[in-house]
Design an enzyme around this catalytic site. Structure first.
Site, PDB file in Angstrom:
ATOM      1  N   HIS A 297       5.324   4.334  -2.515  1.00  0.00           N
ATOM      2  CA  HIS A 297       5.336   3.646  -1.220  1.00  0.00           C
ATOM      3  C   HIS A 297       6.349   2.509  -1.295  1.00  0.00           C
ATOM      4  O   HIS A 297       6.696   2.026  -2.383  1.00  0.00           O
ATOM      5  CB  HIS A 297       3.954   3.081  -0.911  1.00  0.00           C
ATOM      6  CG  HIS A 297       2.936   4.128  -0.588  1.00  0.00           C
ATOM      7  ND1 HIS A 297       1.738   3.814   0.002  1.00  0.00           N
ATOM      8  CD2 HIS A 297       2.927   5.468  -0.779  1.00  0.00           C
ATOM      9  CE1 HIS A 297       1.026   4.910   0.181  1.00  0.00           C
ATOM     10  NE2 HIS A 297       1.733   5.931  -0.300  1.00  0.00           N
TER      11      HIS A 297
ATOM     12  N   GLU B  92       6.147  -0.633  -0.718  1.00  0.00           N
ATOM     13  CA  GLU B  92       5.661  -1.827  -1.426  1.00  0.00           C
ATOM     14  C   GLU B  92       5.715  -1.632  -2.931  1.00  0.00           C
ATOM     15  O   GLU B  92       6.144  -2.517  -3.682  1.00  0.00           O
ATOM     16  CB  GLU B  92       4.199  -2.132  -1.035  1.00  0.00           C
ATOM     17  CG  GLU B  92       3.983  -2.352   0.438  1.00  0.00           C
ATOM     18  CD  GLU B  92       3.511  -1.117   1.180  1.00  0.00           C
ATOM     19  OE1 GLU B  92       2.649  -1.266   2.071  1.00  0.00           O
ATOM     20  OE2 GLU B  92       4.001  -0.004   0.889  1.00  0.00           O
TER      21      GLU B  92
ATOM     22  N   CYS C 180      -1.629  -0.050   2.540  1.00  0.00           N
ATOM     23  CA  CYS C 180      -2.788   0.804   2.265  1.00  0.00           C
ATOM     24  C   CYS C 180      -3.566   0.212   1.084  1.00  0.00           C
ATOM     25  O   CYS C 180      -3.154  -0.785   0.483  1.00  0.00           O
ATOM     26  CB  CYS C 180      -2.324   2.223   1.942  1.00  0.00           C
ATOM     27  SG  CYS C 180      -1.493   2.368   0.340  1.00  0.00           S
TER      28      CYS C 180
END
Length: 160
Positions: free
Chosen positions: A61, A63, A91
């Site tokens: 992801h 991040e 998430c």
């Protein structure tokens, strides 16, 4: 004692625009357009965009990529005093990483009603069992962040 984090709204918008540019780079590769960057003392220390499809890595992801980039650049798995800018609400996987990395603040753009755990599906960072507190600012350039995602998925639907 660490000095408190000073919040500058114009700086938040500036860095969110950089995250949007990273999201666009990911979209150009066929990835869901989410971009992230990590900033410490006004300097970008890590960048990333979603790339789980191209890297065959479900943890890639935006991040995660940005935090890994910063940790490697600083040769430290702790990133105190840093701010993570991300175009989409994190998430649960990314929220856990944010805590473990000791990131001070998260600034996100669009809410993620299906899997966001900052506000949408719970408030992960307020849980009493956590040993680190994270400041959160949501909705920065939310319309632009949301529009990038909507345009990507609209184009994808038209291809099928």
């Amino acid at each position: 004692m660490r000095k408190p984090t000073i919040i500058d709204r114009s700086q938040d918008q500036h860095f969110m625009r950089e995250a949007l540019a990273l999201a666009a780079a990911g979209a150009a590769l066929g990835e869901v357009p989410v971009g992230a960057l990590l900033v410490q003392d006004g300097e970008v220390i890590g960048r990333g965009f979603n790339c789980p499809i191209s890297t065959h890595d479900p943890s890639a992801h935006a991040e995660m990529v940005a935090i890994r980039d910063a940790a490697k650049a600083l040769a430290n798995y702790r990133l105190p005093g840093s701010t993570l800018y991300v175009t989409l609400e994190p998430c649960s996987m990314c929220a856990g990483l944010i805590v473990h990395g000791r990131i001070a603040r998260v600034v996100f753009g669009a809410s993620e009603p299906k899997a966001g755990v900052v506000h949408s599906r719970g408030e992960f960072f307020t849980q009493g069992f956590l040993n680190h507190r994270v400041l959160v600012e949501g909705g920065v350039l939310a319309d632009e962040c949301s529009a990038a995602l909507s345009a990507f998925f609209k184009a994808r639907r038209q291809q099928t």
